[in-house]
Enzyme design. Structure first.
Site, mmCIF file in Angstrom:
data_model
loop_
_atom_site.group_PDB
_atom_site.id
_atom_site.type_symbol
_atom_site.label_atom_id
_atom_site.label_comp_id
_atom_site.label_asym_id
_atom_site.label_seq_id
_atom_site.Cartn_x
_atom_site.Cartn_y
_atom_site.Cartn_z
ATOM 1 N N ARG A 200 -55.606 33.529 41.087
ATOM 2 C CA ARG A 200 -56.255 32.888 42.250
ATOM 3 C C ARG A 200 -56.066 31.372 42.243
ATOM 4 N NH1 ARG A 200 -55.497 37.036 42.531
ATOM 5 N NH2 ARG A 200 -56.860 38.847 42.701
ATOM 6 N N SER B 286 -64.572 38.284 47.484
ATOM 7 C CA SER B 286 -65.223 38.003 46.193
ATOM 8 C C SER B 286 -65.560 36.528 46.136
ATOM 9 C CB SER B 286 -64.277 38.334 45.034
ATOM 10 O OG SER B 286 -63.999 39.708 45.048
ATOM 11 N N GLU C 177 -64.463 31.470 43.508
ATOM 12 C CA GLU C 177 -63.091 31.681 43.996
ATOM 13 C C GLU C 177 -62.949 30.995 45.355
ATOM 14 O OE1 GLU C 177 -61.577 35.738 43.840
ATOM 15 O OE2 GLU C 177 -60.617 35.415 45.776
#
Ligand SMILES: Cc1cc2nc3c(=O)[nH]c(=O)nc-3n(C[C@H](O)[C@H](O)[C@H](O)COP(=O)(O)OP(=O)(O)OC[C@H]3O[C@@H](n4cnc5c(N)ncnc54)[C@H](O)[C@@H]3O)c2cc1C
Length: 302
Positions: free
Chosen positions: A175, A225, A295
């Site tokens: 990520r 998420s 994230e």
């Protein structure tokens, strides 16, 4: 922002592609965020002139895709928001190579790939972002990630120069990429895929969509998420074990269906969501000594 600068921008992108005081809640999947001073939806051929003008007039500028990984503050964004998802979305296939405008939606790219018997993007067909945003985030799911298929990207640097950057130089990790740090603005993404079996590709895409609908709170606005996966753990599991399922702050809630998601129950503000993110981080740290790293990206004034 000075009227003169707004006029100059309007001359570049056209009156139909510029808004003043545009609420960012309309352009983020969390459906929160205050107004951007100026919000534009340029065509690809206007990008260089936009960047060069912002540099010359010393106006901050931010590129966004589909706003599906963004928490924009309630006080909005000072400067210019460049939304790539409206007009920079060309898409072509040649052999096993796919060339996509950075603003093309992943679902569209995955569908075109499947139509051409190309495998490698099934994992992304249910991710509600653009292909440019997906490279920035090195988006991934179900064992796949953008790193597996990106060959190179065409970018503008902060001065408006056009460059081609090979995938190996993007530092694509979990990520993360070096794109924000380098200040690159992605215009186009080149993917190298493999030939596969049409039916198997479609079947896999359908199966992954079913799994998403079953396990994720797709009925409420979210940014997917909220946290990265801590090493050797799952963020959602830790949050559930911390007793935080369903925890509410204002209109923001830890999803009961999937604790890794913070959802907007209707009237959440960015401040609610941020407060809940911080509360979850503090509780998980206190109970398990694990640091949860967001994230999602924060943008603008809170
Ligand atoms: C329901 C749901 C499910 C999700 N599932 C997943 C999943 O399974 N896996 C996963 O990895 N993510 C998932 N996400 C998160 C998100 O969709 C991805 O991170 C996606 O790649 C973000 O793309 P975007 O176009 O929306 O980027 P944005 O949110 O608009 O932007 C993300 C970041 O990239 C920058 N950026 C965007 N476009 C450009 C560009 N062209 N040039 C330079 N910088 C740019 C922005 O400034 C920002 O910093 C999910 C989100 C939702 C809402």
């Amino acid at each position: 922002m000075e009227q003169r600068v707004v006029e100059e921008l309007r001359q570049i992108v056209g009156i139909e592609n510029l808004w003043r005081g545009e609420p960012m809640s309309r352009h983020t999947t969390w459906k929160v965020g205050g107004a951007a001073d100026v919000y534009i939806t340029p065509r690809e051929e206007h990008l260089t002139a936009v960047v060069q003008l912002c540099r010359k007039r010393e106006i901050p500028f931010y590129m966004i895709g589909n706003g599906s990984n963004l928490l924009v503050g309630d006080k909005g964004i000072r400067g210019v928001v460049i939304d790539m998802s409206k007009h920079v979305d060309h898409l072509t296939v040649s052999g096993h190579r796919v060339v996509a405008g950075a603003g093309a939606l992943l679902s569209r790219v995955a569908n075109l790939a499947a139509d051409n018997r190309l495998t490698g993007l099934e994992f992304a067909s249910g991710i509600p972002g653009t292909v440019g945003g997906a490279v920035v985030m090195n988006a991934g799911a179900y064992g796949g990630e953008m790193k597996d298929i990106v060959r190179s990207v065409k970018v503008l640097d902060r001065e408006g120069n056009e460059l081609t950057v090979e995938a190996d130089d993007l530092q694509l990790g979990y990520r993360t990429s070096c794109i924000p740090e380098k200040g690159y603005l992605i215009r186009e993404v080149i993917l190298d895929m493999r030939f596969g079996n049409s039916e198997a590709i479609r079947e896999r895409m359908n199966e992954l969509r079913r799994q998403r609908a079953e396990k994720q709170p797709v009925e409420f606005p979210s940014a997917g998420s909220t946290f990265k996966r801590p090493e050797g753990e799952y963020a959602g599991k830790l949050i559930m074990e911390a007793g935080l399922a369903g925890h509410l702050i204002g209109g923001a809630q830890v999803s009961e269906k999937h604790c890794g998601f913070i959802v907007n129950r209707g009237a959440a503000t960015a401040a609610d969501i941020r407060a809940l993110i911080e509360y979850v981080q503090a509780e998980v740290e206190r109970q398990f000594s694990v640091t949860l790293e967001p994230e999602v990206r924060f943008l603008g004034e809170f």
